[in-house]
Design an enzyme around this catalytic site. Sequence first.
Site, PDB file in Angstrom:
ATOM      1  CE  LYS A 181     -26.799 -51.093   4.311  1.00 14.03           C
ATOM      2  NZ  LYS A 181     -26.039 -50.574   5.451  1.00 14.03           N
ATOM      3  CD  GLU A 190     -37.615 -61.184  10.578  1.00 13.95           C
ATOM      4  OE1 GLU A 190     -36.737 -61.171   9.684  1.00 13.95           O
ATOM      5  OE2 GLU A 190     -37.341 -61.241  11.786  1.00 13.95           O
ATOM      6  N   GLY A 199     -29.003 -49.205   8.473  1.00 10.16           N
ATOM      7  CA  GLY A 199     -30.461 -49.360   8.478  1.00 10.16           C
ATOM      8  C   GLY A 199     -31.132 -48.426   9.468  1.00 10.16           C
ATOM      9  NE  ARG A 200     -27.486 -48.916  14.732  1.00  9.11           N
ATOM     10  CZ  ARG A 200     -26.765 -49.887  14.202  1.00  9.11           C
ATOM     11  NH1 ARG A 200     -27.348 -50.795  13.445  1.00  9.11           N
ATOM     12  NH2 ARG A 200     -25.472 -49.967  14.413  1.00  9.11           N
ATOM     13  CD  GLU A 239     -29.673 -53.110  15.056  1.00  5.15           C
ATOM     14  OE1 GLU A 239     -29.714 -52.342  14.097  1.00  5.15           O
ATOM     15  OE2 GLU A 239     -30.349 -54.148  15.120  1.00  5.15           O
ATOM     16  CG  HIS A 290     -52.953 -41.593  34.162  1.00  2.13           C
ATOM     17  ND1 HIS A 290     -53.618 -41.073  35.241  1.00  2.13           N
ATOM     18  CD2 HIS A 290     -52.722 -40.551  33.320  1.00  2.13           C
ATOM     19  CE1 HIS A 290     -53.823 -39.780  35.057  1.00  2.13           C
ATOM     20  NE2 HIS A 290     -53.274 -39.440  33.903  1.00  2.13           N
ATOM     21  CE  LYS A 342     -30.673 -60.806  11.389  1.00  7.88           C
ATOM     22  NZ  LYS A 342     -30.056 -59.875  10.461  1.00  7.88           N
TER      23      LYS A 342
END
Length: 533
Positions: free
Chosen positions: A210, A216, A267-268, A354, A385, A500
């Site tokens: 965005k 990254e 974004g999310r 977030e 398990h 960041k």
Amino acid sequence: MTTWKDFADLKATQRLTELAQQPYNLARPDSLPPERIAACRASACGFDLLYATQRVDDRVLVALQELADEAGLVAQHKAMKSGAVMNRIIGHASEERQVLHTACRDVFSDTPLAPEATAQAKEQLARLKQFLAEVDSGAVCNGQGQSFTTMLQVGIGGSDLGPRALYLALERYRLPGRSARFIANVDPDDAAAVLSGLDLSRTLINVVSKSGSTLETRTNEELVRTALVNAGLNPARHLVAVTGAGSPMDDPDKYRASFHMYDYIGGRYSATSMVGGVTLGFTLGYDQFVEVLRGAHEMDKAAEQPALRDNLPLLMAMLGIWNRNFLGYNTVAVLPYSQALLRFPAHLQQCDMESNGKQVSRCGSPVTWKTGPIVWGEPGTNGQHAFYQLLHQGTEIVPAEFIGFRCSQHGRDITVSGTTSQQKLVANMLAQSLAMAQGRSHDNPNKHFAGNRPSSVLIAEQLTPYAMGALLALYENRIAFQGFCWNINSFDQEGVQLGKVLADRLLAALSGEKALSADAPESSLLKAAGMAG
Ligand SMILES: O=P(O)(O)OC[C@H]1O[C@H](O)[C@H](O)[C@@H](O)[C@@H]1O
């Protein structure tokens, strides 16, 4: 505009605090009669929520309805969908944005609630449809005239988690010969492993960011461009982009096709925008992506119902608030009994934590009440398990949200000892919910289960594109309802900035661009970690 009230000032919180002194006792032998199980069931878009195993009775549900009404939650939901500026902190510098991910799927009527945003969404959908038609016809092909078979999505956070979770959930519906892979982390080993399994010549690379500036993603884009050049391929033929209009990545010359998302889509919350649309459209086909949108839109509509029991997202939100604020539970486990939903809990972690991991109200003051819980989860029965021991007998009480389907996706099954694998899967899910609720008394304290551990079961017929869209929007709306109720801004993420900035400082020191003073903790940490002399 609806007035935003602080959670602590809502009168219903007093009543709920009183009721929480004696919550419904699920561990009593007669706590789950047939009438209760039948009555504690709400439905929307093919999903049924079974909530008899929550510690609620009618008095609690009435008080939760009062709380929702007092806070104007449905009105806030409608205001959000109609373009109100919900992403803001009053009296302080903040993003000051509309929150219109819902407009991406409000594309099925001629009277959308936010006409401009929906017009933009429709324009992007038309571009996607055209692009996919060109991929299908072979007009978009590689340098040798061969078709593309794989889409590699490069993005992180909201530009990865939702699309990846949805793709994995819907792989069963892939077009023949089409698949997707993902690179998110800046870990070079991840990129190396993914790239080593790919025929780059038949791969379209979909770079999604965005902001167009995430470390990254930009690094991985360079890595993939280099890999293409090294393989003798022309990056301009292989790369497409999804980015915010006007971002540093918004440069059509560098990409074979460019798609936009807009600053009013967080974004999310972006899986139903082009952020999810390009990869899902490529792998499943355009029409199946539209089915995801249809499911999400219909769940958005269901979230407009004023009555808690008719409004699945609101009901789930208020049951969560009961557990978090009044019974005092700190975490929520999302436990899908569907391997295809493998990455859905990870997506919800971002979407919920977030959004609601906040300590300042929308009026700019520190909150005096608990906000978002810690969200985690893994598919069952695997989890049974592994970590369910703690869910049943640990000192921490973890409310659980089970998700299951009556039919499998592939329909290929086996009957062993009189039941199919799908029946075993669903029976296990229901059994876990019962065990957590009722417990089991035993003379041996080590075999004693106290019970009274709340859970809900969300069940639908089958995990289809429509159901996936509805499930996604159910959670998105549940999270937003909770944020409205806590009077926090669920749509910014200032808390991710500091790390960041510090990482940039460490990288500037490592690259030699800017030295750190010798006594700065960053210098000592780099030394202690063996990263600097
Ligand atoms: O899509 P992008 O701008 O690359 O952002 C990717 C992600 O990075 C950020 O750090 C945010 O915390 C996320 O909300 C966002 O989804």
